[in-house]
Scaffold this active site. Structure first.
Site, mmCIF file in Angstrom:
data_model
loop_
_atom_site.group_PDB
_atom_site.id
_atom_site.type_symbol
_atom_site.label_atom_id
_atom_site.label_comp_id
_atom_site.label_asym_id
_atom_site.label_seq_id
_atom_site.Cartn_x
_atom_site.Cartn_y
_atom_site.Cartn_z
ATOM 1 N N ASN A 107 3.577 10.218 -100.782
ATOM 2 C CA ASN A 107 4.322 9.772 -99.600
ATOM 3 C C ASN A 107 5.298 10.864 -99.186
ATOM 4 O OD1 ASN A 107 5.346 7.889 -97.632
ATOM 5 N ND2 ASN A 107 7.105 7.545 -98.967
ATOM 6 N N HIS A 109 9.040 11.207 -97.363
ATOM 7 C CA HIS A 109 10.204 10.397 -97.000
ATOM 8 C C HIS A 109 11.277 11.315 -96.420
ATOM 9 C CE1 HIS A 109 13.036 7.097 -97.099
ATOM 10 N NE2 HIS A 109 13.926 7.951 -97.601
ATOM 11 N N SER A 136 11.436 14.629 -98.706
ATOM 12 C CA SER A 136 10.909 14.595 -100.071
ATOM 13 C C SER A 136 9.455 14.166 -100.035
ATOM 14 C CB SER A 136 11.684 13.578 -100.929
ATOM 15 O OG SER A 136 13.062 13.894 -100.959
ATOM 16 N N ASP A 145 10.236 4.312 -102.586
ATOM 17 C CA ASP A 145 10.738 5.692 -102.466
ATOM 18 C C ASP A 145 11.277 6.251 -103.788
ATOM 19 O OD1 ASP A 145 10.139 5.616 -99.728
ATOM 20 O OD2 ASP A 145 12.102 4.804 -99.232
#
Ligand code: GRF
Length: 215
Positions: A107, A109, A136, A145
């Site tokens: 992912n 973020h 990030s 997260d």
């Protein structure tokens, strides 16, 4: 060549950066499918323009959130990608999906995690008069997260900068760093080892990559 799947919910500018890097050969992968939980989003247009298969999985079409989670899990199983890329996907993956595919889902973020998980990161950074902001890239775990970090890109917050401007600069960093990480993963140069820490083939003593950008 690796097979990747990209999950989106909106504009898809990160998706576009990934498509461009696959097309240029910088990322040695094929995007097997773009999945969105919303139908009328620009990211889906981008995928179609590039002749990439798309799949819409909308929670409203399911009896319950649990059925949606089951549907998404089965879809990901079917696609059987080497790498699952979340690029602005606004649904939290359920625990089973996150655990089953742990080490295969990444992912991006818009904050320097562990600072500012969740939404409205740019606004919070400005309100808190932070000197630095950034993005990030991390492996996805069942905690929001919070999975192992792979890379961070940092920028300086300018004096009197507004949220829109900061967000625009953060997007520029995202479009550099996300394709770069995906490239390294597809080249087997980044992987999650069994001890659940990130190992970078290029420099495995560092833990994760951290760069500063002048953007
Ligand atoms: C990006 O800021 C990303 O960090 C966050 O969602 C946003 C998606 O933007 N997870 P886009 O749809 O790729 O333009």
């Amino acid at each position: 060549m690796k097979k990747i799947v990209v999950l989106i919910s909106g504009n898809g500018s990160n998706l576009q950066a990934i498509i461009d890097n696959c097309n240029s050969g910088n990322i040695n992968a094929e995007i097997a499918c773009v999945i969105s939980n919303k139908e009328d989003v620009y990211g889906i247009e981008r995928a179609k323009t590039s002749k990439i298969k798309t799949k819409i999985i909308n929670e409203d079409a399911f009896q319950s959130r649990a059925h949606f989670d089951e549907g998404l899990f089965n879809l990901l199983l079917d696609i059987n990608a080497d790498l699952i890329v979340l690029a602005g996907f606004m649904k939290i993956l359920d625990e089973r999906t996150a655990n089953y595919f742990f080490g295969k889902i990444i992912n991006i973020h818009p904050s320097l995690l562990p600072k500012y998980p969740g939404l409205n990161t740019h606004k919070k950074v400005i309100e808190n008069k932070e000197k630095y902001h950034g993005v990030s890239v991390h492996y996805v775990s069942s905690q929001l997260d919070a999975g192992p970090l792979i890379a961070q890109g940092q920028i300086k917050v300018n004096k009197d900068e507004n949220t829109e401007n900061l967000k625009e600069r953060i997007h520029k960093v995202e479009h550099i760093i996300y394709p770069e990480v995906i490239k390294l993963i597809c080249d087997n140069k980044i992987y999650l080892n069994l001890g659940k820490t990130v190992n970078l083939y290029t420099n495995d003593t560092k833990g994760f990559m951290h760069n500063s950008y002048e953007i």
